[in-house]
Enzyme design. Structure first.
Site, PDB file in Angstrom:
ATOM      1  N   TRP A   1      56.921  20.362  82.243  1.00  0.00           N
ATOM      2  CA  TRP A   1      56.470  21.222  81.098  1.00  0.00           C
ATOM      3  C   TRP A   1      55.214  20.975  80.756  1.00  0.00           C
ATOM      4  O   TRP A   1      54.555  19.636  80.644  1.00  0.00           O
ATOM      5  CB  TRP A   1      57.492  20.504  80.018  1.00  0.00           C
TER       6      TRP A   1
ATOM      7  N   ASP B   1      63.546  12.692  79.228  1.00  0.00           N
ATOM      8  CA  ASP B   1      63.285  13.869  78.507  1.00  0.00           C
ATOM      9  C   ASP B   1      64.466  14.777  78.315  1.00  0.00           C
ATOM     10  O   ASP B   1      64.688  15.438  79.563  1.00  0.00           O
ATOM     11  CB  ASP B   1      62.045  14.852  78.422  1.00  0.00           C
TER      12      ASP B   1
ATOM     13  N   LYS C   1      67.181  23.694  71.572  1.00  0.00           N
ATOM     14  CA  LYS C   1      67.790  24.679  72.349  1.00  0.00           C
ATOM     15  C   LYS C   1      69.493  24.592  72.255  1.00  0.00           C
ATOM     16  O   LYS C   1      70.035  25.804  71.893  1.00  0.00           O
ATOM     17  CB  LYS C   1      67.615  24.492  73.765  1.00  0.00           C
TER      18      LYS C   1
END
Length: 463
Positions: free
Chosen positions: A190, A271, A307
């Site tokens: 990311w 993460d 999310k």
């Protein structure tokens, strides 16, 4: 003296010295580069072909010139045309979930939690470490309902500003208490990971992850990099649904990675932005963490509810770091991490609303059951769109293999399209994605999947 001072001031103003001096204060500031991810939506909204078609949806309302002015005028206007864009049949691939009609989704468990909260709780500051109830429930998701680490209070944890904030807190924690360390980050990752550790002034190294030819995991090179890194190095790992590739190690590969980390004494920082959202099963999506815990590692975890609960704008997450022994009280670490050392000068206290929503859902058995059902619906829709996209490409007679679309998991698909092919997708078919070929599967619907497949086929068939 006052008279002379007044004359001096007037002379400075007349000469322009004062104005030049003030304007030069920020003369070195240059326009910021466009964010590679958020810029996709901006470009989509600025596409004149899409604007024209959106105007048709408005029954001949505004003229094109007026629409362009509105889009550039401000956030309110941008939000207005974003809502119109969500109704538009061309796919655009931002990083937020959409239903099969291309609409944003608010989970029913979230709505029910909001109803229970409304008018019943005050809006006082949370402690600097955040909501204790939210943090406790969040730790259970990552470490397990019956985790000995939770029972023995061997985990220091704080509420964070979603996953981004959790990563930033850890990066600053690493810099402050291990100032000579560096972080190993996968290639690719990311994009914001690099920004986070850069701004925390932690030196970065990279390790192999994705294999462009196989469109899968470059496991051999990854293991070589783990072995060759200095003993006791920090590694950033994606717990599940790797962003941007959608490529995860298998269970056996995770076990090998964990073993080699143990041999080298590395620290794993996970993460975990997509727990539950990847497979539809939060426990399955935390498998990598369970493997590392069973092997006796001390780890750190960044968690997010953007999310898996759709709480994008609430910015609610958690940072947790394991404490090495029962004797080293987690509260002492909590004070270091959240209060005087890190969170206090950054933002003082985390926001309350998102934390209340999360703790209400996870703290109520029926609401949690509903959430588990709803998160599986979201995950299953994305898995279904992967299958549909691959089948459409194969029906078109594509000479290429598209197995990687269904082999990958989570919100994103690393399509394998080159930057030049992505440009053609945008210029010829008005389909927007990042130039590395990352597709947000949530932007695909039963209504646009065939259009997308045809565009991909057209730009890739001669490759």
């Amino acid at each position: 003296m006052a008279f002379r001072t007044g004359i001096s001031r007037r002379m400075m103003i007349r000469s322009g010295f004062g104005l030049r001096s003030m304007s030069s204060w920020w003369g070195s500031v240059e326009p910021a580069a466009k964010d590679p991810i958020l810029g996709v939506t901006e470009a989509f909204l600025a596409d004149p072909v899409l604007i024209k078609s959106m105007l048709e949806l408005r029954d001949g309302g505004f003229r094109l010139r007026q629409v362009v002015v509105l889009i550039s005028f401000g956030l309110k206007a941008m939000n207005k045309w974003t809502r119109l864009a969500n109704n538009f049949p061309f796919p655009h691939f931002s990083g937020a979930y959409r239903d099969d009609n291309g609409k944003p989704v608010v989970l029913e468990c979230v709505r029910e939690a909001e109803r229970r909260i409304a008018g019943k709780l005050n809006m006082e500051y949370l402690p600097m470490g955040g909501s204790v109830n939210m943090v406790e429930e969040t730790l259970k998701l990552a470490y397990g309902e019956n985790s000995e680490f939770i029972k023995d209070k061997r985990i220091a944890a704080v509420q964070a500003l979603s996953g981004t904030g959790a990563c930033r807190l850890f990066a600053d924690f690493q810099k402050r208490f291990r100032p000579d360390s560096q972080i190993y980050i996968p290639v690719p990752t990311w994009a914001n990971h690099h920004n986070i550790w850069r701004d925390a002034q932690v030196p970065q190294r990279t390790f192999h992850y994705y294999h462009p030819e196989t469109k899968g995991l470059d496991f051999a090179s990854l293991m070589d990099d783990v072995k060759n890194a200095p003993n006791g190095s920090f590694f950033l790992l994606h717990a599940c649904a790797h962003n941007p590739t959608g490529v995860d190690p298998s269970e056996e590969q995770w076990k090998e990675i964990s073993y080699q980390f143990k041999v080298k004494g590395h620290f794993a920082f996970f993460d975990m932005a997509y727990q539950g959202f990847a497979s539809g099963d939060p426990e399955r999506d935390a498998k990598s963490i369970k493997i590392f815990l069973e092997d006796g590692h001390l780890i750190g975890i960044a968690q997010s509810y953007a999310k898996n609960m759709g709480l994008y704008g609430q910015r609610v997450g958690c940072l947790s770091i394991q404490v090495c022994s029962v004797k080293m009280k987690s509260k002492q670490w909590l004070s270091r991490v959240s209060c005087s050392r890190l969170a206090r000068p950054m933002y003082s206290n985390p926001p309350v609303q998102g934390a209340l929503i999360v703790s209400t859902i996870l703290g109520d058995p029926e609401l949690k059951k509903l959430w588990l059902k709803e998160v599986k619906v979201m995950a299953d829709r994305i898995i279904g769109m992967r299958t549909a996209l691959r089948e459409n490409l194969e029906k078109l007679g594509s000479p290429l293999s598209w197995e990687h679309i269904t082999n990958q998991i989570g919100m994103f698909c690393y399509s394998g399209l080159t930057p030049e092919q992505v440009d053609r997708m945008t210029n010829e078919f008005h389909i927007y994605m990042t130039r590395n070929g990352r597709i947000s599967m949530a932007g695909i619907t039963t209504g646009n999947v065939s259009y997308l497949a045809n565009a991909i086929h057209e730009v890739s068939k001669s490759a």
